[in-house]
Structures are given as C-alpha cells and as structure tokens.
Scaffold this active site. Structure first.
Site, PDB file in Angstrom:
ATOM      1  CE  LYS A   1      -3.853   1.899   2.731  1.00  0.00           C
ATOM      2  NZ  LYS A   1      -4.629   1.733   3.984  1.00  0.00           N
TER       3      LYS A   1
ATOM      4  CG  HIS B   1      -3.091   5.100   0.252  1.00  0.00           C
ATOM      5  ND1 HIS B   1      -3.075   4.118  -0.716  1.00  0.00           N
ATOM      6  CD2 HIS B   1      -4.228   4.908   0.970  1.00  0.00           C
ATOM      7  CE1 HIS B   1      -4.177   3.369  -0.601  1.00  0.00           C
ATOM      8  NE2 HIS B   1      -4.881   3.827   0.415  1.00  0.00           N
TER       9      HIS B   1
END
Length: 225
Positions: A108, A110
């Site tokens: 991921k 963010h």
C-alpha cells in the site's frame, strides 16, 4: 509431533467436522502436482461464523497442546488472514491473548503503507495456514517475518496430506511438511493428517465409507511418505 490419545481424538473430531461441513470431500480431484486425488480439502468452505469458530477452536487446542512457544500469529494472504484472526480470538477466549498480523499481496502506497498489517511483527512468530502444498507460502512468510526483525518459530495447519512433494513433475522423497521441518527448521502442528483420515474411514469403524477408504489407501500407497 508425537500424538497422544487425546490429540488423536481431537484429530478424529476434526475430520468428522470437516466431512460434515462439506470441506473434506471425496471423489476425483486434480492436485497442484497434477495427481488425481480421491479426496479434497478446501478450507475456504469454512464459510460461516459457526464453522469458522469451530475451526479456530481446533487450531487453538492443537496449538496449546503442541508445545510450540510463540509470541504472536502471522496469517499469509489470503486464507491465512481469516485463520490468524479467528485463531487469535479463540486463543484469547481460552486465556492466551496474543497479537496477530498478516500481509497484503501488494504494498500500500498511502496511509500506513507497506505490506504488513496488524500488530508489529516481533518476537517468535507462528504462521497459520490451511495446508502446506509446496512450502512456497511458508518461505515467503519467513522472508517477511525475518525482514521485520522477528523470528519464525513454527507453522500451524489444518491437514497434513503426508504425501511426496513434487518438483517439476518429479516426486521427491520427502513431503512438503517434512521440507518445512527439516530444511526450513520450523516446527509444524497439524490438526489432522492423512493417517487420521484413513482411521476415520476404516471399514471396521465406518463400513459405509469402505469405498472411500480403499481409494484413499491406494493413493497413500502410491504417493504417501
């Protein structure tokens, strides 16, 4: 791992539960190794709250009886995610509250970022999965755990098929579980094994399952370890 009469009883209860739940089925199924197996175990079919809770109970009881010392659980994506969470809940219910974590298939970029989710991966980490087919998932989990600075200490699985591993279509003289134990140095705790399944199918105890017993026994004779 040496089993006692109590753990044998646990295995028999688990096999019966898996058959009743339709998770352990009989017929003709092609395995990842290209073999035609007379039985198929699909942990993804523990697909409601009652079945998942019962499955977690079997994992927790086997783990607590195994003697494996661990500080937290790790569930490899995808099936291991649900399993680790469910087993952590059951262990807490039994008085052993431990943290758990799991990985994403893709990092991921963010928010918190990274591939690991849940508690910080630290200490002695026990991997929770459904089966060990080739050891690939275990090796990937070991890499992630070690990269986080922790120590992989064992693997808990639902079923040990006790059959020869296959590499590029060639049968090996060891099983995937033996590979994890001997080559990767991890202890393995299985709720049940192929031997337990054969005991459940034994014609003297379950004459209605004789056909399945013969098919599974023949499969083990050919591919068993």
């Amino acid at each position: 791992m040496t089993t006692s009469p109590a753990t044998d009883a646990l295995a028999q209860d688990f096999v019966r539960f898996a058959v009743d739940a339709g998770v352990l089925r009989f017929g003709e199924f092609k395995t990842k190794a290209g073999r035609l197996s007379p039985y198929f175990f699909n942990a993804g079919l523990f697909d409601d709250g009652a079945k998942l809770g019962r499955l977690a109970e079997f994992y927790a009881r086997r783990l607590l009886a195994s003697g494996i010392e661990f500080d937290m659980l790790f569930g490899p994506a995808y099936k291991g995610i649900t399993l680790a969470a469910a087993v952590a809940i059951e262990l807490a219910r039994l008085g052993r509250n431990v943290p758990f974590a799991y990985n994403r298939k893709e990092a991921k970029d963010h928010g918190e970022g990274g591939t690991l989710v849940g508690a910080p991966v630290a200490g002695r980490v026990l991997i929770i999965d459904d089966v060990i087919s080739a050891g690939t998932s275990v090796r990937e989990s070991i890499s992630m755990i070690q990269a986080a600075g922790a120590t992989p200490c064992g693997v808990a699985i639902a079923l040990d098929r006790q059959e020869k591993a296959a590499e590029k279509g060639v049968d090996m003289p060891w099983s995937a579980v033996q590979y994890v134990q001997q080559e990767l140095g991890l202890k393995v705790a299985a709720i049940a094994t192929l031997s337990d399944l054969l005991q459940y199918l034994n014609p003297t105890a379950a004459p209605g399952l004789t056909t399945h017993y013969q098919a599974v026994a023949a499969y083990r004779e050919r591919y068993g370890i």
